[in-house]
Design a protein around this motif. Structure first.
Motif, PDB file in Angstrom:
ATOM      1  N   LEU A 129       0.833  -1.201   0.000  1.00  0.00           N
ATOM      2  CA  LEU A 129       0.000   0.000   0.000  1.00  0.00           C
ATOM      3  C   LEU A 129       0.865   1.248   0.000  1.00  0.00           C
ATOM      4  O   LEU A 129       0.548   2.235  -0.651  1.00  0.00           O
ATOM      5  CB  LEU A 129      -0.933   0.014   1.216  1.00  0.00           C
ATOM      6  N   ARG A 130       1.971   1.198   0.701  1.00  0.00           N
ATOM      7  CA  ARG A 130       2.853   2.364   0.774  1.00  0.00           C
ATOM      8  C   ARG A 130       3.473   2.693  -0.575  1.00  0.00           C
ATOM      9  O   ARG A 130       3.739   3.863  -0.858  1.00  0.00           O
ATOM     10  CB  ARG A 130       3.948   2.141   1.817  1.00  0.00           C
ATOM     11  N   TYR A 131       3.681   1.679  -1.378  1.00  0.00           N
ATOM     12  CA  TYR A 131       4.201   1.942  -2.721  1.00  0.00           C
ATOM     13  C   TYR A 131       3.200   2.743  -3.549  1.00  0.00           C
ATOM     14  O   TYR A 131       3.582   3.448  -4.484  1.00  0.00           O
ATOM     15  CB  TYR A 131       4.519   0.631  -3.446  1.00  0.00           C
ATOM     16  N   TYR A 132       1.962   2.648  -3.218  1.00  0.00           N
ATOM     17  CA  TYR A 132       0.930   3.383  -3.952  1.00  0.00           C
ATOM     18  C   TYR A 132       1.021   4.889  -3.739  1.00  0.00           C
ATOM     19  O   TYR A 132       0.473   5.665  -4.520  1.00  0.00           O
ATOM     20  CB  TYR A 132      -0.464   2.910  -3.537  1.00  0.00           C
ATOM     21  N   GLY A 136       0.359   7.774  -6.778  1.00  0.00           N
ATOM     22  CA  GLY A 136      -0.870   8.559  -6.686  1.00  0.00           C
ATOM     23  C   GLY A 136      -2.137   7.739  -6.643  1.00  0.00           C
ATOM     24  O   GLY A 136      -3.235   8.264  -6.830  1.00  0.00           O
ATOM     25  N   ILE A 137      -1.990   6.467  -6.411  1.00  0.00           N
ATOM     26  CA  ILE A 137      -3.175   5.634  -6.206  1.00  0.00           C
ATOM     27  C   ILE A 137      -3.718   5.895  -4.815  1.00  0.00           C
ATOM     28  O   ILE A 137      -4.917   5.979  -4.604  1.00  0.00           O
ATOM     29  CB  ILE A 137      -2.819   4.128  -6.348  1.00  0.00           C
ATOM     30  N   LEU A 138      -2.799   6.054  -3.882  1.00  0.00           N
ATOM     31  CA  LEU A 138      -3.182   6.404  -2.517  1.00  0.00           C
ATOM     32  C   LEU A 138      -2.447   7.660  -2.080  1.00  0.00           C
ATOM     33  O   LEU A 138      -1.399   8.005  -2.639  1.00  0.00           O
ATOM     34  CB  LEU A 138      -2.840   5.262  -1.544  1.00  0.00           C
ATOM     35  N   TYR A 147      -6.176   5.269   5.231  1.00  0.00           N
ATOM     36  CA  TYR A 147      -5.635   5.533   3.906  1.00  0.00           C
ATOM     37  C   TYR A 147      -6.625   6.376   3.124  1.00  0.00           C
ATOM     38  O   TYR A 147      -7.774   6.516   3.507  1.00  0.00           O
ATOM     39  CB  TYR A 147      -5.390   4.221   3.157  1.00  0.00           C
ATOM     40  N   LYS A 148      -6.145   6.927   2.014  1.00  0.00           N
ATOM     41  CA  LYS A 148      -7.006   7.782   1.202  1.00  0.00           C
ATOM     42  C   LYS A 148      -6.708   7.527  -0.267  1.00  0.00           C
ATOM     43  O   LYS A 148      -5.545   7.476  -0.662  1.00  0.00           O
ATOM     44  CB  LYS A 148      -6.709   9.237   1.534  1.00  0.00           C
ATOM     45  N   PHE A 149      -7.742   7.378  -1.049  1.00  0.00           N
ATOM     46  CA  PHE A 149      -7.543   7.193  -2.482  1.00  0.00           C
ATOM     47  C   PHE A 149      -6.994   8.468  -3.103  1.00  0.00           C
ATOM     48  O   PHE A 149      -7.402   9.568  -2.733  1.00  0.00           O
ATOM     49  CB  PHE A 149      -8.856   6.809  -3.160  1.00  0.00           C
ATOM     50  N   GLY A 150      -6.086   8.301  -4.026  1.00  0.00           N
ATOM     51  CA  GLY A 150      -5.454   9.451  -4.657  1.00  0.00           C
ATOM     52  C   GLY A 150      -5.997   9.726  -6.036  1.00  0.00           C
ATOM     53  O   GLY A 150      -6.964   9.104  -6.481  1.00  0.00           O
TER      54      GLY A 150
END
Length: 161
Positions: A129-132, A136-138, A147-150
């Motif tokens: 998830l951190r790679y996201y 800009g996915i998260l 978490y928050k969608f990007g």
DNA sequence: CCTCACTTTCCTGCTT
DNA sequence: AAAGCAGGAAAGTGAG
């Protein structure tokens, strides 16, 4: 790969809820020496059984399949299908795409099911998830398990397709 | 067979 | 003290 998808479409309704009986056994043996809290296990087991790869195309919204190959899509779809979710994930701010992981272990287990990997843990899932954040996915939210969608995540806004 | 994107695994250090 | 978070590094995987 289309085979496995269309395959389910032909199953009678009675099969839908228990497509993979082996998994309940699988988890039964696996979680014994894993979590000391039995009541919690029972909860999660029931949840995981229920939320395994079932019910896709005939669901109200098609994209809510839990079939997605990518982690963020899996999370999104879980968020969008309360039936399978079982309180594993919860919206914190629906409009802004902020959500919270309620049961981290269950989430990891479920992702592990999806990928047929019984060694999955929240620690490892969260690394992915951190790679996201990079792509800009998260977007980062400085609260534990939140978490928050990007910009580059799509399909989480219920209204627009 | 190779490359690429994504994911998994492992790790060290830091924060809650 | 336990569980999460941050990322670097490197290995694994599947699609093309």
């Amino acid at each position: 790969m289309l085979d496995s998808v269309s395959h389910n479409a032909y199953l009678p309704n009675t099969m839908i809820c228990e497509p993979l009986m082996s998994w309940s056994e699988f988890f039964g043996t696996m979680e014994e020496n894993y979590n000391p809290f039995d009541h919690q296990i029972d909860n999660d087991k029931a949840c995981l059984r229920k939320g395994s790869i079932k019910s896709q195309e005939f669901q109200s919204h098609n994209r809510t399949s839990l079939q997605s190959s990518h982690l963020w899509e899996f999370v999104r779809d879980l968020l969008l299908s309360p039936e399978e979710n079982c309180g594993i994930l919860e919206w914190e701010d629906r409009d802004q795409g902020i959500f919270r992981v309620i049961k981290s272990d269950a989430l990891a287990k479920m992702w592990g099911q999806r990928k047929k990997n019984d060694r999955m843990t929240y620690e490892k899932l969260s690394r992915a998830l951190r790679y996201y954040y990079k792509t800009g996915i998260l977007e980062r939210v400085d609260r534990r398990l939140v978490y928050k969608f990007g910009k580059n995540a799509h399909g989480w806004q219920d209204s627009k397709l």
